[in-house]
Design a protein around this motif. Structure first.
Motif, PDB file in Angstrom:
ATOM      1  N   GLY A  45      40.574  48.666  27.401  1.00  0.00           N
ATOM      2  CA  GLY A  45      39.238  48.061  27.464  1.00  0.00           C
ATOM      3  C   GLY A  45      38.305  48.990  28.209  1.00  0.00           C
ATOM      4  N   ASN A  46      38.529  49.081  29.531  1.00  0.00           N
ATOM      5  CA  ASN A  46      37.670  49.892  30.381  1.00  0.00           C
ATOM      6  C   ASN A  46      38.178  51.325  30.486  1.00  0.00           C
ATOM      7  OD1 ASN A  46      35.243  49.474  31.555  1.00  0.00           O
ATOM      8  ND2 ASN A  46      36.008  48.509  33.416  1.00  0.00           N
ATOM      9  N   PHE A  47      39.250  51.643  29.791  1.00  0.00           N
ATOM     10  CA  PHE A  47      39.808  52.993  29.674  1.00  0.00           C
ATOM     11  C   PHE A  47      40.449  53.491  30.970  1.00  0.00           C
ATOM     12  CE2 PHE A  47      39.997  57.494  28.373  1.00  0.00           C
ATOM     13  CZ  PHE A  47      40.358  57.357  27.055  1.00  0.00           C
ATOM     14  N   ASN A  65      36.780  47.881  41.006  1.00  0.00           N
ATOM     15  CA  ASN A  65      37.023  48.142  39.573  1.00  0.00           C
ATOM     16  C   ASN A  65      37.587  49.552  39.411  1.00  0.00           C
ATOM     17  OD1 ASN A  65      34.538  45.968  39.142  1.00  0.00           O
ATOM     18  ND2 ASN A  65      36.153  45.892  37.612  1.00  0.00           N
ATOM     19  N   SER A  66      37.972  49.851  38.170  1.00  0.00           N
ATOM     20  CA  SER A  66      38.591  51.167  37.963  1.00  0.00           C
ATOM     21  C   SER A  66      37.556  52.290  38.008  1.00  0.00           C
ATOM     22  CB  SER A  66      39.375  51.190  36.660  1.00  0.00           C
ATOM     23  OG  SER A  66      38.539  50.809  35.593  1.00  0.00           O
ATOM     24  N   ILE A  67      36.289  51.958  38.274  1.00  0.00           N
ATOM     25  CA  ILE A  67      35.344  53.029  38.640  1.00  0.00           C
ATOM     26  C   ILE A  67      35.806  53.669  39.950  1.00  0.00           C
ATOM     27  CG2 ILE A  67      33.294  52.220  37.410  1.00  0.00           C
ATOM     28  CD1 ILE A  67      32.354  50.817  39.947  1.00  0.00           C
ATOM     29  N   GLY A  86      33.033  43.302  42.568  1.00  0.00           N
ATOM     30  CA  GLY A  86      33.833  43.648  41.400  1.00  0.00           C
ATOM     31  C   GLY A  86      33.409  42.822  40.205  1.00  0.00           C
ATOM     32  N   ALA A  87      33.571  43.407  39.024  1.00  0.00           N
ATOM     33  CA  ALA A  87      33.313  42.682  37.774  1.00  0.00           C
ATOM     34  C   ALA A  87      34.646  42.503  37.079  1.00  0.00           C
ATOM     35  CB  ALA A  87      32.387  43.515  36.880  1.00  0.00           C
ATOM     36  N   THR A  88      34.810  41.348  36.436  1.00  0.00           N
ATOM     37  CA  THR A  88      36.093  41.132  35.778  1.00  0.00           C
ATOM     38  C   THR A  88      35.931  40.434  34.437  1.00  0.00           C
ATOM     39  OG1 THR A  88      38.314  40.248  36.081  1.00  0.00           O
ATOM     40  CG2 THR A  88      36.527  38.883  36.904  1.00  0.00           C
ATOM     41  N   SER A  89      36.772  40.834  33.502  1.00  0.00           N
ATOM     42  CA  SER A  89      36.881  40.062  32.260  1.00  0.00           C
ATOM     43  C   SER A  89      38.080  39.127  32.382  1.00  0.00           C
ATOM     44  CB  SER A  89      37.014  41.006  31.063  1.00  0.00           C
ATOM     45  OG  SER A  89      38.089  41.911  31.250  1.00  0.00           O
ATOM     46  N   ASP A 133      37.692  42.277  25.989  1.00  0.00           N
ATOM     47  CA  ASP A 133      36.419  42.047  25.286  1.00  0.00           C
ATOM     48  C   ASP A 133      35.321  42.827  26.002  1.00  0.00           C
ATOM     49  OD1 ASP A 133      37.809  40.484  23.549  1.00  0.00           O
ATOM     50  OD2 ASP A 133      37.113  38.568  24.357  1.00  0.00           O
ATOM     51  N   ILE A 134      35.276  44.121  25.718  1.00  0.00           N
ATOM     52  CA  ILE A 134      34.437  45.066  26.465  1.00  0.00           C
ATOM     53  C   ILE A 134      33.770  46.032  25.495  1.00  0.00           C
ATOM     54  CG2 ILE A 134      34.580  47.032  28.098  1.00  0.00           C
ATOM     55  CD1 ILE A 134      36.894  45.659  29.482  1.00  0.00           C
ATOM     56  N   GLN A 135      32.528  46.401  25.774  1.00  0.00           N
ATOM     57  CA  GLN A 135      31.853  47.450  24.991  1.00  0.00           C
ATOM     58  C   GLN A 135      31.592  48.699  25.823  1.00  0.00           C
ATOM     59  OE1 GLN A 135      30.687  47.430  21.551  1.00  0.00           O
ATOM     60  NE2 GLN A 135      32.248  45.836  21.545  1.00  0.00           N
TER      61      GLN A 135
HETATM   62  N1  LIG Z   1      39.971  43.954  31.878  1.00  0.00           N
HETATM   63  C1  LIG Z   1      39.410  44.051  33.165  1.00  0.00           C
HETATM   64  C2  LIG Z   1      38.003  44.554  33.158  1.00  0.00           C
HETATM   65  C3  LIG Z   1      37.691  45.321  34.397  1.00  0.00           C
HETATM   66  O1  LIG Z   1      38.467  46.464  34.392  1.00  0.00           O
HETATM   67  P1  LIG Z   1      38.740  47.415  35.592  1.00  0.00           P
HETATM   68  O2  LIG Z   1      40.102  47.953  35.331  1.00  0.00           O
HETATM   69  O3  LIG Z   1      37.670  48.413  35.554  1.00  0.00           O
HETATM   70  O4  LIG Z   1      38.710  46.657  36.876  1.00  0.00           O
HETATM   71  C4  LIG Z   1      39.590  42.738  33.886  1.00  0.00           C
HETATM   72  O5  LIG Z   1      40.545  42.069  33.618  1.00  0.00           O
HETATM   73  O6  LIG Z   1      38.801  42.367  34.708  1.00  0.00           O
END
Ligand SMILES: N[C@@H](CCOP(=O)(O)O)C(=O)O
Ligand code: PLP
Length: 465
Positions: A255-257, A220-222, A138-141, A309-311
């Motif tokens: 952010g990640n929609f 992640n939300s993918i 998983g990736a996280t901000s 903080d996401i693009q």
């Molecule tokens: N803001 C999120 C970024 C990852 O988003 P996700 O909903 O796709 O897991 C975070 O806090 O990690």
């Protein structure tokens, strides 16, 4: 129910296979083949029911044929028993037509707990049925990582690897990821930003041999199951406020929609939603896209709402798929453009469809601080910076007489420095986290390079290819 990829070149899968797959093999995201639709009568019948009961009713069509109803109900009950508020996601009125939906009563104080607690149980169930293990990446901000680590810590069938951007999450968020003592948990500080972390995760999924060898799965939300679980609180809050006999608007710090796409899904399922408002911080790619029709990446700015903080806003791909009438070719072309030049144009028809459903606004750093201060002064309510972005943007999109719900996505104590500087108040962590900052940290630091990250995971996962 089966699930199709937004890029149209991966096999369609049943719920549990889509859950374990995370990202589709063609790089796309899974969506249900069709949206289940609830009638007004069925929605009216949700009134007065508990969060768990509504979750069971609303989510059952998505898992039908894959999970026995009594097992699904037990997972829901167990997942939401971890919440500290009996309503799970209570509504708080902050103005004549203004409400905040508190989504931070879970173990790690952010809305991610709502989906993650259920996701962990769903994955355990699917892996147990297959007699398999998985490596979760998983990736996280900042927030997804803590919630995932909490939900998966100590689970026998999974090892979890969370990539977070070094020095770019709040100290509370970092500790929530780095102080777990569970052996199956690996927090990795990546020398880069959130988009680098997310790109690495997607690259691991697109490396088919690594993916198969490590039995990769994503949190992640993918992963469709994340979005699915987030649909529920749109239903619980809307019926409390009079749906389906009244239209309700929602503003969502985005952010990640993923979170706002869950609102869109709820609308497709028959919920009487009026406005869906995207609220961004100064990393306002989504607000700009709605205005100009061009999705164009810029450098990421560090803000007081680091989780946004996401693009590269992953779930925008799911919306593009819908806005293009489910034309996977159009999605592939847009995603190729993004990969090659960091931008793509949205055609007129699709843009019109998006603008019909969504509005957008952004809050500057000054506006975020002023909103925290002014909301406290006028209502006594203390917002975290992410929720404050929502409240600021919501105020610009309210309609007289129509309820506007802002999603409060994190507890203020996760971002004490920003909250204190805006309001003078130092928000305290709840008792179960009171010693968080004294706990010992354990994490690794890696360059944002696919080879390094794959080698690390290959060495540490108990899944052996
Ligand atoms: N803001 C999120 C970024 C990852 O988003 P996700 O909903 O796709 O897991 C975070 O806090 O990690
Ligand atoms: C506190 C908080 N608010 C808002 C968001 C944005 O949500 P989404 O990425 O689903 O748009 C995030 C991260 O995802 C978050 O952690």
């Amino acid at each position: 129910m089966d699930y199709v990829s937004t890029r149209g070149e991966a096999p369609s899968l049943g719920f549990s296979d889509a859950l374990l797959a995370g990202l589709a093999r063609d790089g796309g995201l899974y969506v249900p083949r069709e949206w289940p639709v609830f009638s007004k009568k069925e929605i009216r019948q949700l009134r007065g029911k508990s969060y768990q009961e509504i979750a069971f009713t609303v989510l059952s069509p998505f898992v039908e044929g894959d999970i026995a109803p009594e097992e699904f109900r037990a997972m829901i009950d167990e997942a939401y028993a971890t919440f500290r508020h009996p309503a799970v996601a209570p509504l708080v009125q902050t103005g004549p037509n203004a409400f905040v939906l508190e989504l931070f009563h879970g173990t790690t104080l952010a809305f991610k707990d709502v989906a993650m607690q259920l996701l962990a149980r769903l994955m355990d169930h699917a892996l147990a049925a297959r007699g398999e293990r998985a490596t979760i990446v998983g990736a996280t901000s900042g927030d997804t990582g803590g919630a995932a680590i909490d939900a998966f810590a100590g689970r026998e069938r999974t090892d979890i690897f969370i990539l977070f951007p070094q020095g770019k999450v709040s100290p509370v968020q970092q500790r929530q990821m780095t102080t777990s003592t569970a052996k199956n948990v690996h927090a990795i500080a990546v020398k880069g930003n959130f988009d680098d972390c997310q790109n690495l995760v997607k690259a691991m999924f697109n490396d088919q041999s690594f993916r198969d060898r490590m039995k990769l799965s994503g949190v992640n939300s993918i992963n469709w199951a994340r979005i699915m679980a987030q649909i529920v609180y749109y239903f619980t809050s809307a019926v409390t406020l009079g749906a389906p006999d009244r239209k309700i608007s929602f503003t969502v710090p985005t952010g990640n929609f993923g979170d706002i796409f869950a609102g869109y899904a709820a609308k497709r399922m028959g919920l009487s939603i009026d406005r869906l408002v995207i609220a961004t911080n100064e990393n306002d790619i989504l607000a700009r896209t709605l205005k100009t029709g061009r999705y164009e990446m810029r450098d990421v700015k560090a803000t007081t709402s680091p989780s946004m903080d996401i693009q590269i806003s992953s779930n925008f791909e799911r919306l593009l798929f819908e806005a293009h009438g489910r034309d996977a070719g159009a999605v592939r072309r847009a995603m190729d453009g993004l990969r090659q030049s960091g931008a793509f144009e949205i055609g007129e028809g699709a843009l019109k469809a998006i603008r019909r459903e969504f509005r957008a606004g952004r809050a500057s750093e000054k506006q975020v601080a002023a909103t925290i201060r002014e909301t406290l002064a006028s209502t006594g309510y203390l917002l975290d910076p992410h929720s404050a972005i929502g409240v600021f943007v919501a105020a610009k999109h309210e309609k007289p007489g129509a309820p506007m719900v802002t999603l409060a996505t994190a507890h203020p104590a996760k971002f004490p420095a920003a909250v204190k500087s805006a309001s003078g108040i130092d928000p305290a962590l709840p008792t179960w986290l009171a010693d968080l900052m004294q706990r010992e940290e354990r994490f690794d630091v890696l360059e944002a390079k696919l080879d390094n990250v794959e080698a690390f995971i290959g060495d540490h996962s108990r899944v052996r290819g």
